[in-house]
Design an enzyme around this catalytic site. Structure first.
Site, PDB file in Angstrom:
ATOM      1  N   LYS A 158      60.888   7.377  65.540  1.00 10.32           N
ATOM      2  CA  LYS A 158      60.014   6.257  65.170  1.00 10.32           C
ATOM      3  C   LYS A 158      60.681   4.913  65.419  1.00 10.32           C
ATOM      4  CE  LYS A 158      56.799   8.327  61.899  1.00 10.32           C
ATOM      5  NZ  LYS A 158      56.245   8.258  60.548  1.00 10.32           N
ATOM      6  N   LYS A 218      52.685  16.144  69.374  1.00 10.93           N
ATOM      7  CA  LYS A 218      52.095  16.606  68.121  1.00 10.93           C
ATOM      8  C   LYS A 218      50.842  15.793  67.788  1.00 10.93           C
ATOM      9  CE  LYS A 218      53.553  15.443  64.086  1.00 10.93           C
ATOM     10  NZ  LYS A 218      54.235  15.108  62.846  1.00 10.93           N
ATOM     11  N   LYS A 234      48.202  11.212  63.012  1.00  7.17           N
ATOM     12  CA  LYS A 234      47.192  10.320  62.423  1.00  7.17           C
ATOM     13  C   LYS A 234      47.250   8.933  63.034  1.00  7.17           C
ATOM     14  CE  LYS A 234      48.319  11.853  57.882  1.00  7.17           C
ATOM     15  NZ  LYS A 234      49.750  11.528  57.902  1.00  7.17           N
TER      16      LYS A 234
HETATM   17  P1  TYM Z   1      52.309  13.658  56.956  1.00  2.07           P
HETATM   18  O1  TYM Z   1      51.282  12.794  56.343  1.00  2.07           O
HETATM   19  O2  TYM Z   1      52.887  13.255  58.268  1.00  2.07           O
HETATM   20  O3  TYM Z   1      51.723  15.107  57.108  1.00  2.07           O
HETATM   21  C1  TYM Z   1      51.115  15.794  56.022  1.00  2.07           C
HETATM   22  C2  TYM Z   1      51.289  17.279  56.247  1.00  2.07           C
HETATM   23  O4  TYM Z   1      50.664  17.675  57.465  1.00  2.07           O
HETATM   24  C3  TYM Z   1      51.626  18.314  58.301  1.00  2.07           C
HETATM   25  N1  TYM Z   1      51.310  17.939  59.691  1.00  2.07           N
HETATM   26  C4  TYM Z   1      50.994  18.817  60.630  1.00  2.07           C
HETATM   27  N2  TYM Z   1      50.874  20.156  60.621  1.00  2.07           N
HETATM   28  C5  TYM Z   1      50.526  20.759  61.779  1.00  2.07           C
HETATM   29  N3  TYM Z   1      50.277  20.091  62.923  1.00  2.07           N
HETATM   30  C6  TYM Z   1      50.384  18.742  62.989  1.00  2.07           C
HETATM   31  N4  TYM Z   1      50.114  18.122  64.128  1.00  2.07           N
HETATM   32  C7  TYM Z   1      50.764  18.039  61.799  1.00  2.07           C
HETATM   33  N5  TYM Z   1      50.940  16.730  61.502  1.00  2.07           N
HETATM   34  C8  TYM Z   1      51.285  16.695  60.206  1.00  2.07           C
HETATM   35  C9  TYM Z   1      52.984  17.777  57.841  1.00  2.07           C
HETATM   36  O5  TYM Z   1      54.048  18.654  58.151  1.00  2.07           O
HETATM   37  C10 TYM Z   1      52.780  17.660  56.355  1.00  2.07           C
HETATM   38  O6  TYM Z   1      52.969  18.913  55.700  1.00  2.07           O
HETATM   39  N6  TYM Z   1      56.574  12.526  54.631  1.00  2.07           N
HETATM   40  C11 TYM Z   1      55.420  13.409  54.543  1.00  2.07           C
HETATM   41  C12 TYM Z   1      54.702  13.326  53.237  1.00  2.07           C
HETATM   42  C13 TYM Z   1      55.579  13.386  52.053  1.00  2.07           C
HETATM   43  C14 TYM Z   1      56.042  14.537  51.401  1.00  2.07           C
HETATM   44  C15 TYM Z   1      56.749  14.093  50.268  1.00  2.07           C
HETATM   45  C16 TYM Z   1      55.888  15.866  51.666  1.00  2.07           C
HETATM   46  C17 TYM Z   1      55.979  12.326  51.328  1.00  2.07           C
HETATM   47  N7  TYM Z   1      56.698  12.746  50.259  1.00  2.07           N
HETATM   48  C18 TYM Z   1      57.329  14.976  49.387  1.00  2.07           C
HETATM   49  C19 TYM Z   1      56.507  16.771  50.789  1.00  2.07           C
HETATM   50  C20 TYM Z   1      57.191  16.310  49.670  1.00  2.07           C
HETATM   51  C21 TYM Z   1      54.437  13.015  55.645  1.00  2.07           C
HETATM   52  O7  TYM Z   1      54.448  11.899  56.131  1.00  2.07           O
HETATM   53  O8  TYM Z   1      53.503  13.941  55.930  1.00  2.07           O
END
Ligand code: TYM
Length: 321
Positions: free
Chosen positions: A108, A189, A192
């Site tokens: 990033k 990947k 969002k």
């Molecule tokens: P985030 O918002 O990027 O993603 C949320 C969840 O979706 C999964 N994910 C995917 N799975 C499959 N294919 C994809 N293309 C894809 N894109 C995203 C991610 O692996 C995730 O499970 N930092 C984290 C959120 C977070 C968090 C936490 C998670 C903040 N604090 C504490 C666990 C515990 C995030 O940005 O997820």
């Protein structure tokens, strides 16, 4: 055993978030589990405050609409004081090298003009999210496992240096659809925050738009209809999405069709059916702001109460508070 996981409102929730994360949270949820909208994490790159506020509400509605118990959801910034305090404690237990090694930070920060310090320290805030809750399992996609590893190291280090406070968490990754790829560029990947929404199917997209996006998905020139992720990544991605919706393996899904066109039609219809009830419920909730506010306030109170004794102990053992 309790679980904690989150989704960041950096954009609308997509089918990768749904299949890789939210759907499993809803199906496998147990009473003590917590799921939240990590809005503080969305501030680590350039963003628009009004859009962030709206997306946080939208994602809260999507979590509840996907079937997660309204008792188990909250918005991260409702705990900003607790998390800010614990992040500081953990930052002081984390080396600069550990934070700078995070792959997501490297990726990033390469694409940013101004690299915010928060982008570097955000895995520590994520560790604070996890450790405050006391969860022992953290369901995440492959992209987040390194961050959970950091939370493990920080928990162990704090416990041995200052005293036992934190549960050492483990990452749990789903077997299929752990990584849904962009439909226009299967080497990337699904995300969002993508600039080009043509390759991203959003949970709240209407059925016609979903059909159009999937029909235009990039597949390769070869006519072999087999599940071969390395040789045919575009087709493999569609088969994985289809298989995850149908509860089959990608190979089983491949065997049922004779052409790429058939796979695309089947994938589009399966995704539409998968998302239909969620879209309907989420739209209803978004039309009822008082109900969404109630869910949010209740979740915030529960999550704050659950972490209070851990934060107090961590501050006390650190020689402050
Ligand atoms: P985030 O918002 O990027 O993603 C949320 C969840 O979706 C999964 N994910 C995917 N799975 C499959 N294919 C994809 N293309 C894809 N894109 C995203 C991610 O692996 C995730 O499970 N930092 C984290 C959120 C977070 C968090 C936490 C998670 C903040 N604090 C504490 C666990 C515990 C995030 O940005 O997820």
């Amino acid at each position: 055993m309790t679980r904690l996981s989150a989704i960041t409102p950096s954009g609308h929730a997509h089918i990768g978030n749904h299949l890789g994360a939210v759907r499993r949270w809803a199906c496998e949820g147990r009473p003590g589990d917590l799921y939240f909208v990590s809005d503080l994490h969305a501030m680590t790159v350039s963003y628009n405050p009004a859009r962030l506020r709206a997306l946080s509400r939208e994602l809260l509605a999507v979590l509840v609409a996907a079937g997660i118990d309204a008792d188990q959801v909250f918005v991260q910034s409702d705990l900003v004081r607790e998390l800010g305090a614990l992040s500081w404690v953990l930052e002081c237990a984390c080396s600069f090298g550990e934070a700078a090694r995070m792959t997501q930070f490297k990726q990033k920060s390469d694409s940013q003009g101004m690299v915010r310090l928060g982008l570097l320290t955000y895995p520590v805030l994520m560790a604070a999210d996890i450790l405050l809750s006391g969860a022992d399992e953290v369901p995440v996609g492959e992209d987040q496992t390194q961050h959970v590893e950091l939370a493990r190291s920080l928990a162990r280090r704090f416990n041995t240096t200052y005293g036992e406070v934190f549960t050492v968490p483990t990452a749990v990754t789903p077997p299929t659809a752990a990584r849904v790829m962009d439909l226009s560029d299967p080497g990337r990947k699904m995300s969002k925050s993508t600039q080009d929404a043509a390759g991203t199917v959003f949970v709240l997209d209407d059925p016609d738009l979903i059909r159009r996006k999937i029909r235009r998905a990039v597949t390769d020139g070869e006519a072999r209809l087999e599940y071969r992720p390395d040789e045919q990544p575009g087709l493999a991605n569609l088969l994985e999405i289809l298989a995850a919706c149908l509860g089959k393996s990608p190979r089983e899904a491949a065997a049922a069709y004779r052409s790429y066109g058939e796979v695309k039609n089947a994938a589009a219809e399966a995704v539409i059916e998968e998302l239909r009830p969620i879209r309907t419920r989420a739209m209803d909730l978004l039309r009822d702001p008082a109900e969404l506010d109630r869910v949010r306030a209740h979740g915030a109170a529960r999550a704050t109460e659950r972490g209070a004794h851990r934060l107090a102990a961590a501050l006390r053992l650190s020689g402050v508070g």
